[in-house]
Design a protein around this motif. Structure first.
Motif, PDB file in Angstrom:
ATOM      1  N   LEU A  38     -20.419 -74.639 -33.684  1.00  0.00           N
ATOM      2  CA  LEU A  38     -20.721 -75.987 -34.181  1.00  0.00           C
ATOM      3  C   LEU A  38     -22.015 -75.989 -34.992  1.00  0.00           C
ATOM      4  CD1 LEU A  38     -20.159 -79.043 -34.229  1.00  0.00           C
ATOM      5  CD2 LEU A  38     -21.457 -79.219 -32.097  1.00  0.00           C
ATOM      6  N   ILE A  39     -23.051 -75.332 -34.480  1.00  0.00           N
ATOM      7  CA  ILE A  39     -24.326 -75.280 -35.195  1.00  0.00           C
ATOM      8  C   ILE A  39     -24.165 -74.589 -36.548  1.00  0.00           C
ATOM      9  CG2 ILE A  39     -26.642 -74.254 -35.164  1.00  0.00           C
ATOM     10  CD1 ILE A  39     -26.537 -74.703 -32.060  1.00  0.00           C
ATOM     11  N   LYS A  40     -23.447 -73.470 -36.550  1.00  0.00           N
ATOM     12  CA  LYS A  40     -23.234 -72.748 -37.813  1.00  0.00           C
ATOM     13  C   LYS A  40     -22.534 -73.641 -38.842  1.00  0.00           C
ATOM     14  CE  LYS A  40     -22.913 -68.041 -35.930  1.00  0.00           C
ATOM     15  NZ  LYS A  40     -21.995 -66.896 -35.672  1.00  0.00           N
ATOM     16  N   HIS A  41     -21.468 -74.324 -38.414  1.00  0.00           N
ATOM     17  CA  HIS A  41     -20.693 -75.143 -39.350  1.00  0.00           C
ATOM     18  C   HIS A  41     -21.462 -76.398 -39.765  1.00  0.00           C
ATOM     19  CE1 HIS A  41     -16.942 -72.889 -39.526  1.00  0.00           C
ATOM     20  NE2 HIS A  41     -17.042 -72.681 -38.224  1.00  0.00           N
ATOM     21  N   LEU A  42     -22.192 -77.013 -38.825  1.00  0.00           N
ATOM     22  CA  LEU A  42     -22.975 -78.204 -39.168  1.00  0.00           C
ATOM     23  C   LEU A  42     -24.063 -77.868 -40.192  1.00  0.00           C
ATOM     24  CD1 LEU A  42     -23.580 -80.247 -35.864  1.00  0.00           C
ATOM     25  CD2 LEU A  42     -22.426 -81.014 -37.942  1.00  0.00           C
ATOM     26  N   HIS A  43     -24.761 -76.784 -39.954  1.00  0.00           N
ATOM     27  CA  HIS A  43     -25.823 -76.395 -40.878  1.00  0.00           C
ATOM     28  C   HIS A  43     -25.252 -76.008 -42.246  1.00  0.00           C
ATOM     29  CE1 HIS A  43     -29.400 -75.724 -37.971  1.00  0.00           C
ATOM     30  NE2 HIS A  43     -28.522 -76.533 -37.406  1.00  0.00           N
ATOM     31  N   SER A  44     -24.117 -75.304 -42.239  1.00  0.00           N
ATOM     32  CA  SER A  44     -23.475 -74.937 -43.510  1.00  0.00           C
ATOM     33  C   SER A  44     -23.004 -76.174 -44.255  1.00  0.00           C
ATOM     34  CB  SER A  44     -22.297 -73.992 -43.258  1.00  0.00           C
ATOM     35  OG  SER A  44     -22.741 -72.754 -42.747  1.00  0.00           O
ATOM     36  N   PHE A  45     -22.452 -77.145 -43.513  1.00  0.00           N
ATOM     37  CA  PHE A  45     -21.995 -78.397 -44.122  1.00  0.00           C
ATOM     38  C   PHE A  45     -23.162 -79.134 -44.773  1.00  0.00           C
ATOM     39  CE2 PHE A  45     -21.982 -82.996 -43.236  1.00  0.00           C
ATOM     40  CZ  PHE A  45     -21.032 -83.405 -44.150  1.00  0.00           C
ATOM     41  N   ALA A  46     -24.275 -79.249 -44.038  1.00  0.00           N
ATOM     42  CA  ALA A  46     -25.434 -79.970 -44.571  1.00  0.00           C
ATOM     43  C   ALA A  46     -25.946 -79.325 -45.847  1.00  0.00           C
ATOM     44  CB  ALA A  46     -26.534 -80.028 -43.517  1.00  0.00           C
ATOM     45  N   ARG A  47     -25.920 -77.998 -45.879  1.00  0.00           N
ATOM     46  CA  ARG A  47     -26.396 -77.286 -47.071  1.00  0.00           C
ATOM     47  C   ARG A  47     -25.393 -77.409 -48.215  1.00  0.00           C
ATOM     48  NH1 ARG A  47     -29.033 -71.607 -45.002  1.00  0.00           N
ATOM     49  NH2 ARG A  47     -29.486 -71.461 -47.243  1.00  0.00           N
ATOM     50  N   GLU A  48     -24.104 -77.368 -47.881  1.00  0.00           N
ATOM     51  CA  GLU A  48     -23.064 -77.438 -48.919  1.00  0.00           C
ATOM     52  C   GLU A  48     -23.116 -78.757 -49.675  1.00  0.00           C
ATOM     53  OE1 GLU A  48     -18.181 -77.683 -49.220  1.00  0.00           O
ATOM     54  OE2 GLU A  48     -19.096 -76.673 -47.505  1.00  0.00           O
ATOM     55  N   VAL A  49     -23.293 -79.874 -48.945  1.00  0.00           N
ATOM     56  CA  VAL A  49     -23.285 -81.194 -49.595  1.00  0.00           C
ATOM     57  C   VAL A  49     -24.703 -81.658 -49.935  1.00  0.00           C
ATOM     58  CG1 VAL A  49     -21.161 -81.840 -48.426  1.00  0.00           C
ATOM     59  CG2 VAL A  49     -23.360 -82.513 -47.412  1.00  0.00           C
ATOM     60  N   ASN A  50     -25.706 -80.814 -49.643  1.00  0.00           N
ATOM     61  CA  ASN A  50     -27.106 -81.163 -49.897  1.00  0.00           C
ATOM     62  C   ASN A  50     -27.452 -82.490 -49.226  1.00  0.00           C
ATOM     63  OD1 ASN A  50     -29.650 -80.619 -50.970  1.00  0.00           O
ATOM     64  ND2 ASN A  50     -29.245 -81.772 -52.859  1.00  0.00           N
ATOM     65  N   LEU A  51     -27.194 -82.562 -47.938  1.00  0.00           N
ATOM     66  CA  LEU A  51     -27.337 -83.799 -47.169  1.00  0.00           C
ATOM     67  C   LEU A  51     -28.777 -84.310 -47.208  1.00  0.00           C
ATOM     68  CD1 LEU A  51     -25.448 -85.539 -45.316  1.00  0.00           C
ATOM     69  CD2 LEU A  51     -26.533 -84.371 -43.382  1.00  0.00           C
ATOM     70  N   SER A  52     -28.926 -85.588 -47.523  1.00  0.00           N
ATOM     71  CA  SER A  52     -30.258 -86.182 -47.600  1.00  0.00           C
ATOM     72  C   SER A  52     -30.662 -86.776 -46.255  1.00  0.00           C
ATOM     73  CB  SER A  52     -30.294 -87.278 -48.670  1.00  0.00           C
ATOM     74  OG  SER A  52     -29.540 -88.408 -48.240  1.00  0.00           O
ATOM     75  N   GLU A  53     -31.966 -87.046 -46.095  1.00  0.00           N
ATOM     76  CA  GLU A  53     -32.447 -87.672 -44.865  1.00  0.00           C
ATOM     77  C   GLU A  53     -31.811 -89.049 -44.679  1.00  0.00           C
ATOM     78  OE1 GLU A  53     -36.660 -87.523 -45.637  1.00  0.00           O
ATOM     79  OE2 GLU A  53     -36.906 -85.827 -44.242  1.00  0.00           O
ATOM     80  N   ALA A  54     -31.690 -89.808 -45.752  1.00  0.00           N
ATOM     81  CA  ALA A  54     -31.100 -91.151 -45.673  1.00  0.00           C
ATOM     82  C   ALA A  54     -29.644 -91.073 -45.226  1.00  0.00           C
ATOM     83  CB  ALA A  54     -31.207 -91.848 -47.023  1.00  0.00           C
TER      84      ALA A  54
END
Length: 296
Positions: free
Chosen positions: A32-48
């Protein structure tokens, strides 16, 4: 570099869970951690956007109560429920399974064979009958057959204070020959609740909220895998676009209209009614199968 900093954060999060004593929990969390972190980086997730997601999930939790499970609804509309269903139930010999839905409530007292679950005089009467069988076509006696459906307006009793408590819900036990029979109503297609955060998500993505007409079944027997499934009405216009992705071809049935009043009297109904017959097949529980989680 920036990538090195991000990689270190991920590695620290993974290391923090490396000593998790339960091996299955460790496997799930690490992945889960691997996929969540990869997802956040893939979509360039913002703080907002992260805060907005947290607010959304908080609203989901606040919408849950004893009569409604908004998290189940979210899992359904994202296709996750059916994905896990496909992973967990891959027997081709047993009846196909599908979603439980957010409005399941256990019924503890069995009703007599052939009795009605309709506690009002509304809706078009429908007789449901058939057998509970093994995958080798042997009858299963004493199987618990839980059923529930909406009323003619597409509302479950827990959604509608005008309905009697327990309306269109029932528990039946299969006979020595494996037979079940009860009287309900012909199901109608209906929209899932859109007054909560899941409804907001559907609106934001331009999706319709409809489920095709169906009746829920949850069938259990000692020594067998519990079957959670539906029967869908043949010809319903939402079969191919079920918002919960729950339709399976093997669960579509004919509801045959019967206008013979004398025939209706034999079944305990007056006037015209619908008749549908379906045999359910349960898979034997094999040694080493994972334990079923209680949802009661």
């Amino acid at each position: 570099t920036g990538d090195e900093v991000l990689n270190k954060i991920t590695q620290k999060a993974l290391s923090a869970h490396s000593e998790t004593p339960n091996p299955r929990l460790k496997q799930i969390l690490v992945s889960l951690i691997k996929h969540l972190h990869s997802f956040a980086r893939e979509v360039n997730l913002s703080e907002a956007e992260l805060i907005e997601a947290i607010i959304f999930l908080t609203k989901i939790g606040k919408k849950c109560d004893q009569n409604r499970q908004e998290f189940v609804l979210l899992s359904d509309v994202l296709g996750l429920t059916m994905l896990v269903d496909g992973i967990s139930h891959n027997s081709i010999a047993s009846t196909p399974s599908t979603v439980l839905g957010p409005f399941y409530r256990p019924v503890t007292t069995p009703s007599p064979y052939g009795s009605s679950i309709n506690r009002t005089d509304q809706g078009e009467p429908a007789i449901f009958q058939g057998k509970i069988l093994t995958t080798e076509n042997s009858p299963i006696s004493g199987a618990r057959v839980e059923v529930w459906e909406t009323n003619e307006l597409g509302l479950y009793d827990s959604q509608d204070p005008k309905q009697p408590d327990g309306n269109l819900r029932g528990l039946f036990l299969s006979s020595e020959e494996g037979r079940y029979k009860f009287i309900g109503i012909k199901p109608v297609s209906y929209p899932i609740p859109t007054d909560g955060p899941v409804g907001d998500l559907l609106k934001a993505t331009g999706r319709h909220p409809f489920r095709p007409a169906h009746v829920h079944f949850r069938i259990s027997a000692e020594g067998f895998v519990t079957l959670t499934t539906h029967l869908f009405v043949k010809g319903d216009k939402h079969l191919e676009t079920d918002v919960a992705f729950g339709m399976k071809d093997g669960l579509i049935v004919d509801f045959v209209e019967v206008k013979d009043e004398e025939e209706g009297k034999k079944h305990g109904v007056s006037g015209h009614f619908y008749l549908t017959e379906f045999d359910f097949k349960l898979e034997r529980r094999k040694e080493g199968m994972s334990e079923e989680i209680s949802i009661e």
